[in-house]
Design an enzyme around this catalytic site. Structure first.
Site, PDB file in Angstrom:
ATOM      1  N   ASN A   9      -2.334  11.509  -1.136  1.00 25.68           N
ATOM      2  CA  ASN A   9      -1.219  10.639  -1.514  1.00 25.68           C
ATOM      3  C   ASN A   9      -1.834   9.448  -2.247  1.00 25.68           C
ATOM      4  OD1 ASN A   9       0.912   8.888  -1.748  1.00 25.68           O
ATOM      5  ND2 ASN A   9       1.078   8.441   0.441  1.00 25.68           N
ATOM      6  N   LYS A  11      -0.360   7.049  -3.693  1.00 20.01           N
ATOM      7  CA  LYS A  11       0.439   5.813  -3.618  1.00 20.01           C
ATOM      8  C   LYS A  11       0.627   5.259  -5.044  1.00 20.01           C
ATOM      9  CE  LYS A  11      -1.137   5.405   1.068  1.00 20.01           C
ATOM     10  NZ  LYS A  11      -1.348   4.588   2.247  1.00 20.01           N
ATOM     11  N   HIS A  95       7.697   7.931   4.034  1.00 24.38           N
ATOM     12  CA  HIS A  95       6.406   7.277   4.270  1.00 24.38           C
ATOM     13  C   HIS A  95       6.662   5.889   4.868  1.00 24.38           C
ATOM     14  CE1 HIS A  95       2.467   5.523   3.643  1.00 24.38           C
ATOM     15  NE2 HIS A  95       2.007   6.750   3.517  1.00 24.38           N
ATOM     16  N   GLU A  97       5.398   3.166   4.249  1.00 26.81           N
ATOM     17  CA  GLU A  97       5.500   2.104   3.240  1.00 26.81           C
ATOM     18  C   GLU A  97       6.901   2.068   2.643  1.00 26.81           C
ATOM     19  OE1 GLU A  97       2.087   3.393   1.027  1.00 26.81           O
ATOM     20  OE2 GLU A  97       0.810   2.853   2.730  1.00 26.81           O
ATOM     21  N   GLU A 167       1.762   9.913  10.773  1.00 26.52           N
ATOM     22  CA  GLU A 167       0.889   8.855  10.266  1.00 26.52           C
ATOM     23  C   GLU A 167       1.107   7.568  11.064  1.00 26.52           C
ATOM     24  OE1 GLU A 167      -0.266   9.797   5.896  1.00 26.52           O
ATOM     25  OE2 GLU A 167       1.506   8.541   5.891  1.00 26.52           O
ATOM     26  N   GLY A 173      -4.856   2.990   5.942  1.00 28.06           N
ATOM     27  CA  GLY A 173      -5.579   2.057   5.084  1.00 28.06           C
ATOM     28  C   GLY A 173      -6.386   1.018   5.846  1.00 28.06           C
ATOM     29  N   SER A 213      -6.440   7.112   7.466  1.00 34.51           N
ATOM     30  CA  SER A 213      -7.898   6.993   7.346  1.00 34.51           C
ATOM     31  C   SER A 213      -8.648   8.311   7.528  1.00 34.51           C
ATOM     32  CB  SER A 213      -8.429   5.915   8.304  1.00 34.51           C
ATOM     33  OG  SER A 213      -7.843   4.664   8.001  1.00 34.51           O
TER      34      SER A 213
HETATM   35  P1  13P Z   1      -5.212   6.211   4.131  1.00 26.38           P
HETATM   36  O1  13P Z   1      -5.828   7.586   4.138  1.00 26.38           O
HETATM   37  O2  13P Z   1      -5.669   5.371   2.974  1.00 26.38           O
HETATM   38  O3  13P Z   1      -5.343   5.542   5.464  1.00 26.38           O
HETATM   39  O4  13P Z   1      -3.632   6.415   3.868  1.00 26.38           O
HETATM   40  C1  13P Z   1      -2.933   7.289   4.670  1.00 26.38           C
HETATM   41  C2  13P Z   1      -1.576   7.490   4.094  1.00 26.38           C
HETATM   42  O5  13P Z   1      -0.727   6.612   4.155  1.00 26.38           O
HETATM   43  C3  13P Z   1      -1.293   8.762   3.418  1.00 26.38           C
HETATM   44  O6  13P Z   1       0.054   8.919   3.181  1.00 26.38           O
END
Ligand code: 13P
Length: 251
Positions: A9, A11, A95, A97, A167, A173, A213
Site C-alpha cells: 500500500n 499510500k 484503511h 487513515e 492493521e 508506520g 510495520s
Molecule cells: P507500514 O507497513 O508502513 O506500517 O503501513 C502499514 C499500512 O498501513 C498498510 O496499509
C-alpha cells in the site's frame, strides 16, 4: 488452501514515473500468482501506469479507495466502475487513515464493499484497534464490530472472495510490529467471527492479512502463523528490492 497475498500500500506516495521505475525493478522477480499473489495498491493517479505495467505479469493491482456510486456529481471521487473497466483487481477500503482523517464510517465502507463487488472488483477491508482500545482489552470486540459492519448484506460467495486486513493502528508506520502471536490471535478471532456470521466454509475461505510495520525481516515469522494469509505493507513495499523480498518470503 488459501493462496497467500503480499500486498503493498503506497499510500500518497509515488508519481507515474516512479511507478514505472518500481515496475522495472520488480520485473521477472515476483512469484507466480498461484504461489503468492502479489498486489500493489497505488494512488489513483498512478493506476494507468501500474495496470499497463502489470498486464501479462503475476502482479495484481489495487486502488486505495473508491466511491460507492458508479458515476455522477461527486467531485474528486473515484468510480469503482471505471476502476473495473481499466483492469484494476482490488480496492482497499476502510484503511485507518481514511477512517481517521477522512471520517469514513462502517456504513460507508459497507456501501463501498457492495459497489466494488458489484463491479467485479474485490475489496481489501481494513480493520484495527487504537492503542487505547488494546490497553482497555477491547481489541477483539472492536475488530469484530468493524468486520461485521463492513460485511452487512454481502453473500457468503462474495465474502469468500473478499480479503480482510487486520492493521492495529499503533503498529502502522511506527516500526512497532504486533508480535506474530498478537497478530495471529486477532486474525483468528476475525476468522471465527466470519464463521459465526456465515459458516465454517466461508470463514475458512476468506483471506486475512496482517498489516503494521511488516518488513522482510519479520515477514516469515508472521506468515508462519496458521490464520495469517498475507501482509498489507506500507513503507517496506515502496522499494522494489524490499517488495521482491517480501513476495518471495517462502524462498
Ligand atoms: P507500514 O507497513 O508502513 O506500517 O503501513 C502499514 C499500512 O498501513 C498498510 O496499509
Amino acid at each position: 488452501m488459501r493462496t497467500p497475498i503480499m500486498a503493498g500500500n503506497w499510500k500518497m506516495n509515488k508519481n507515474p514515473k516512479e511507478t514505472q521505475a518500481f515496475l522495472d525493478g520488480v520485473k521477472g522477480k515476483l512469484p507466480e500468482a498461484s504461489k503468492v499473489e502479489t498486489v500493489i495498491a497505488a494512488p489513483a493517479i498512478d493506476l494507468t501506469t501500474l495496470v499497463a505495467g502489470a498486464t501479462g505479469t503475476p502482479l495484481k493491482t489495487a486502488a486505495e479507495n473508491s466511491y460507492f456510486e458508479n458515476e455522477g456529481a461527486f467531485t474528486g471521487e473515484t468510480s469503482p466502475k471505471a476502476l473495473s473497466e481499466m483492469g484494476v483487481d482490488y480496492v482497499v477500503i476502510g484503511h485507518s487513515e481514511r477512517r481517521g482523517y477522512f471520517h469514513e464510517t462502517d456504513e460507508d465502507i459497507n456501501k463501498k464493499a457492495k459497489a466494488i463487488l458489484a463491479n467485479g472488483l474485490l475489496p481489501i477491508i481494513c480493520c484495527g484497534e487504537s492503542l487505547e482500545q488494546r490497553e482497555a482489552g477491547q481489541t477483539n470486540d472492536w475488530v469484530a464490530y468493524q468486520v461485521a459492519g463492513a460485511l452487512v448484506g454481502l453473500s457468503a460467495d462474495d465474502v469468500k472472495k473478499s480479503v480482510v486486513a487486520y492493521e492495529p493502528i499503533w503498529a502502522i508506520g511506527t516500526g512497532k510490529t504486533a508480535t506474530a502471536d498478537q497478530a495471529q490471535e486477532v486474525v483468528a478471532h476475525i476468522r471465527a467471527t466470519i464463521k459465526k456470521l456465515y459458516d465454517a466454509e466461508t470463514g475458512d475461505a476468506i483471506r486475512i492479512l496482517y498489516g503494521g510495520s511488516v518488513k522482510p525481516a519479520n515477514v516469515k515469522e508472521l506468515m508462519a502463523k496458521e490464520d495469517i494469509d498475507g501482509g498489507l505493507v506500507g513503507g517496506a513495499s515502496m522499494d522494489p528490492d524490499s517488495f521482491v523480498a517480501l513476495a518471495n518470503y517462502q524462498d
